[in-house]
Write a protein that holds these residues in place. Structure first.
Motif, PDB file in Angstrom:
ATOM      1  N   VAL A 266      11.414 -49.929  -9.033  1.00  0.00           N
ATOM      2  CA  VAL A 266      12.749 -49.638  -8.880  1.00  0.00           C
ATOM      3  C   VAL A 266      13.591 -50.962  -8.373  1.00  0.00           C
ATOM      4  N   PRO A 267      14.492 -51.389  -9.045  1.00  0.00           N
ATOM      5  CA  PRO A 267      15.193 -52.520  -8.759  1.00  0.00           C
ATOM      6  C   PRO A 267      15.918 -52.507  -7.385  1.00  0.00           C
ATOM      7  N   PRO A 268      16.167 -53.616  -6.659  1.00  0.00           N
ATOM      8  CA  PRO A 268      16.837 -53.392  -5.567  1.00  0.00           C
ATOM      9  C   PRO A 268      18.436 -52.856  -5.717  1.00  0.00           C
ATOM     10  N   THR A 269      19.015 -53.153  -6.958  1.00  0.00           N
ATOM     11  CA  THR A 269      20.388 -52.618  -6.887  1.00  0.00           C
ATOM     12  C   THR A 269      20.448 -51.040  -7.129  1.00  0.00           C
ATOM     13  N   ALA A 270      19.255 -50.356  -7.293  1.00  0.00           N
ATOM     14  CA  ALA A 270      19.151 -48.957  -7.306  1.00  0.00           C
ATOM     15  C   ALA A 270      19.530 -48.445  -5.804  1.00  0.00           C
ATOM     16  N   ILE A 271      19.095 -49.424  -4.955  1.00  0.00           N
ATOM     17  CA  ILE A 271      19.203 -48.910  -3.446  1.00  0.00           C
ATOM     18  C   ILE A 271      20.111 -49.487  -2.691  1.00  0.00           C
ATOM     19  N   ALA A 272      20.769 -50.491  -3.341  1.00  0.00           N
ATOM     20  CA  ALA A 272      22.017 -51.017  -2.443  1.00  0.00           C
ATOM     21  C   ALA A 272      23.183 -50.110  -2.279  1.00  0.00           C
ATOM     22  N   ASP A 273      23.903 -50.177  -1.083  1.00  0.00           N
ATOM     23  CA  ASP A 273      25.169 -49.604  -0.758  1.00  0.00           C
ATOM     24  C   ASP A 273      24.837 -47.895  -0.855  1.00  0.00           C
ATOM     25  N   ARG A 274      23.534 -47.336  -0.873  1.00  0.00           N
ATOM     26  CA  ARG A 274      23.567 -45.959  -0.741  1.00  0.00           C
ATOM     27  C   ARG A 274      23.785 -45.765   0.764  1.00  0.00           C
ATOM     28  N   PRO A 275      24.484 -44.496   1.122  1.00  0.00           N
ATOM     29  CA  PRO A 275      24.663 -44.013   2.494  1.00  0.00           C
ATOM     30  C   PRO A 275      23.172 -43.830   3.137  1.00  0.00           C
ATOM     31  N   LEU A 276      22.347 -43.535   2.187  1.00  0.00           N
ATOM     32  CA  LEU A 276      20.873 -42.730   2.861  1.00  0.00           C
ATOM     33  C   LEU A 276      20.060 -42.664   1.980  1.00  0.00           C
ATOM     34  N   VAL A 277      18.616 -43.132   1.966  1.00  0.00           N
ATOM     35  CA  VAL A 277      17.400 -42.877   1.162  1.00  0.00           C
ATOM     36  C   VAL A 277      16.583 -41.995   1.775  1.00  0.00           C
ATOM     37  N   HIS A 278      16.090 -40.990   1.266  1.00  0.00           N
ATOM     38  CA  HIS A 278      15.267 -40.026   1.721  1.00  0.00           C
ATOM     39  C   HIS A 278      13.836 -40.026   1.054  1.00  0.00           C
ATOM     40  N   VAL A 279      12.914 -40.122   1.727  1.00  0.00           N
ATOM     41  CA  VAL A 279      11.754 -40.055   1.010  1.00  0.00           C
ATOM     42  C   VAL A 279      10.894 -39.052   1.992  1.00  0.00           C
ATOM     43  N   GLY A 280       9.540 -38.404   1.489  1.00  0.00           N
ATOM     44  CA  GLY A 280       8.869 -37.557   2.110  1.00  0.00           C
ATOM     45  C   GLY A 280       7.805 -36.880   1.309  1.00  0.00           C
ATOM     46  N   SER A 281       6.976 -36.153   1.803  1.00  0.00           N
ATOM     47  CA  SER A 281       6.024 -35.209   1.185  1.00  0.00           C
ATOM     48  C   SER A 281       4.997 -35.986   0.475  1.00  0.00           C
TER      49      SER A 281
ATOM     50  N   THR B 295      18.006 -54.061   4.104  1.00  0.00           N
ATOM     51  CA  THR B 295      19.230 -54.234   3.732  1.00  0.00           C
ATOM     52  C   THR B 295      20.051 -53.308   4.493  1.00  0.00           C
ATOM     53  N   ASP B 296      19.692 -52.668   5.573  1.00  0.00           N
ATOM     54  CA  ASP B 296      20.339 -51.833   6.635  1.00  0.00           C
ATOM     55  C   ASP B 296      20.860 -50.604   5.856  1.00  0.00           C
ATOM     56  N   VAL B 297      20.044 -50.041   5.062  1.00  0.00           N
ATOM     57  CA  VAL B 297      20.503 -48.652   4.291  1.00  0.00           C
ATOM     58  C   VAL B 297      19.523 -47.678   4.991  1.00  0.00           C
ATOM     59  N   PRO B 298      20.014 -46.573   5.716  1.00  0.00           N
ATOM     60  CA  PRO B 298      19.342 -45.703   6.421  1.00  0.00           C
ATOM     61  C   PRO B 298      18.153 -45.241   5.660  1.00  0.00           C
ATOM     62  N   VAL B 299      17.069 -44.831   6.283  1.00  0.00           N
ATOM     63  CA  VAL B 299      16.008 -44.398   5.672  1.00  0.00           C
ATOM     64  C   VAL B 299      15.594 -43.169   6.396  1.00  0.00           C
ATOM     65  N   ALA B 300      15.491 -42.078   5.689  1.00  0.00           N
ATOM     66  CA  ALA B 300      14.955 -40.581   6.413  1.00  0.00           C
ATOM     67  C   ALA B 300      13.708 -40.426   5.766  1.00  0.00           C
ATOM     68  N   VAL B 301      12.625 -39.858   6.708  1.00  0.00           N
ATOM     69  CA  VAL B 301      11.232 -39.581   5.970  1.00  0.00           C
ATOM     70  C   VAL B 301      10.892 -38.176   6.779  1.00  0.00           C
ATOM     71  N   ASP B 302      10.410 -37.568   6.053  1.00  0.00           N
ATOM     72  CA  ASP B 302       9.957 -36.224   6.403  1.00  0.00           C
ATOM     73  C   ASP B 302       8.350 -36.367   5.847  1.00  0.00           C
ATOM     74  N   ALA B 303       7.374 -35.849   6.722  1.00  0.00           N
ATOM     75  CA  ALA B 303       5.854 -36.053   6.649  1.00  0.00           C
ATOM     76  C   ALA B 303       5.573 -34.936   5.797  1.00  0.00           C
TER      77      ALA B 303
ATOM     78  N   THR C  25      15.208 -44.468   9.967  1.00  0.00           N
ATOM     79  CA  THR C  25      16.294 -44.270  10.821  1.00  0.00           C
ATOM     80  C   THR C  25      16.211 -42.814  11.420  1.00  0.00           C
ATOM     81  N   VAL C  26      15.825 -41.735  10.487  1.00  0.00           N
ATOM     82  CA  VAL C  26      15.527 -40.563  10.861  1.00  0.00           C
ATOM     83  C   VAL C  26      14.127 -40.151  10.463  1.00  0.00           C
ATOM     84  N   VAL C  27      13.179 -39.377  11.259  1.00  0.00           N
ATOM     85  CA  VAL C  27      11.796 -39.122  11.342  1.00  0.00           C
ATOM     86  C   VAL C  27      11.949 -37.604  11.579  1.00  0.00           C
ATOM     87  N   LYS C  28      11.285 -36.817  10.396  1.00  0.00           N
ATOM     88  CA  LYS C  28      10.954 -35.288  10.834  1.00  0.00           C
ATOM     89  C   LYS C  28       9.604 -35.089  10.458  1.00  0.00           C
ATOM     90  N   LEU C  29       8.919 -34.038  11.234  1.00  0.00           N
ATOM     91  CA  LEU C  29       7.809 -33.660  10.921  1.00  0.00           C
ATOM     92  C   LEU C  29       7.715 -32.194  11.682  1.00  0.00           C
TER      93      LEU C  29
END
Length: 305
Positions: free
Chosen positions: A106-121, A143-151, A176-180
């Protein structure tokens, strides 16, 4: 928002076996979160791994029906993954998984300026895609894009809690946000008290300072425990008739993120914000457990108390 939020992770087909028979539905935790966000008014895209087959088309149509855009790089499998969910008499689900997880670079341009990136599971743990997820998280955090993760742990796919814990914490320390859930905590941190798990995850070092991190531990019918820089919050769960628990945690996560995005980031660590966010997320989860399958609510269903 300058660009849509981005959810990254597995999308698949759930084959659900219950006492009422068998049904086939699209699912996957990150896909559920993407749909939940979109239904709550947050423009969202999904980067996943699908095949150009019947199940893949079913998943794509499902997420797009809720307004989620599917990233074009998502068509990268020979066959779409399957999860078989077996429901017990109380509606709780046990999963048997047949999943392949991979992602193109995934190129960096795909992530830039997002209000949030969520990953998980499973996307956090299954190779080869997990390495690309970690690289994306590193770039977002830098790049200061908020990251949310859910285990969202699936024990049947993860045999070694120590390795899973190390991978999860390598993502969580940049988030920035962690959930489990309490079940996730039992797998990753056996015999550790709930408040100690939350405190540990909040105080992790890494790219994201603890002062900017929000942690949530969901406790099923007992609500949730949240922690921010201003302190701890205990959220109660609304009393509802439970049909099944599929997607409840995903609805909590999407509700939490959608509500946080209503605030300026400078307010995410304020106790009053986290109290509001926890209550809103709990209402989203309560609506979901009151109906069959992972069916997160739309914004007009989540009525303020």
């Amino acid at each position: 928002m300058s660009r849509p939020a981005l959810a990254i992770g597995e999308a698949l087909v759930d084959v659900i076996d219950s006492r009422n028979g068998s049904m086939t539905r699209p699912g996957g935790s990150p896909a559920n979160v993407a749909i939940g966000l979109a239904r709550l008014g947050v423009p969202t895209e999904l980067l996943t791994a699908l095949a150009d087959d019947t199940y893949g088309e079913l998943v794509k149509a499902w997420v797009e029906d809720s307004g989620v855009g599917v990233e074009r790089n998502s068509a990268c499998l020979d066959r779409t993954s399957i999860a078989r969910a077996v429901l017990d008499a109380g509606g709780a689900a046990r999963y048997e998984l047949d999943i392949v997880w991979t992602l193109p670079a995934v190129p960096p341009t795909a992530i830039a300026d997002r209000p949030l990136v969520h990953v998980g599971s499973l996307a956090l743990f299954l190779e080869p895609g997990a390495n690309e997820v970690e690289r994306i998280v590193e770039h977002a955090a830098s790049t200061d894009v908020p990251v949310a993760v859910d285990a969202n742990i699936r024990p049947s796919a993860l045999r070694d809690p120590a390795s899973a814990r190390a991978r999860f914490e390598s993502i969580a320390e940049r988030a920035t946000v962690v959930k489990l859930s309490d079940e996730d905590a039992a797998f990753l941190y056996p015999d550790v008290a709930d408040h100690d798990v939350v405190r540990h995850l909040h105080e992790l070092g890494g790219a994201t300072p603890a002062a900017r991190r929000v942690v949530a531990l969901t406790l099923g019918a007992s609500g949730a425990l949240l922690r921010c820089a201003d302190g701890d919050v205990r959220t109660t769960a609304p009393r509802v008739r439970v049909v099944d628990t599929i997607g409840a945690g995903d609805s909590f996560m999407s509700g939490m993120l959608a509500r946080l995005l209503k605030y300026e980031r400078s307010a995410w660590q304020e106790l009053s914000t986290v109290v509001d966010v926890g209550r809103y997320a709990a209402r989203c989860a309560a609506i979901t457990v009151g109906r069959e399958g992972a069916d997160p609510p739309r914004w007009n269903e989540v009525v303020a108390p």
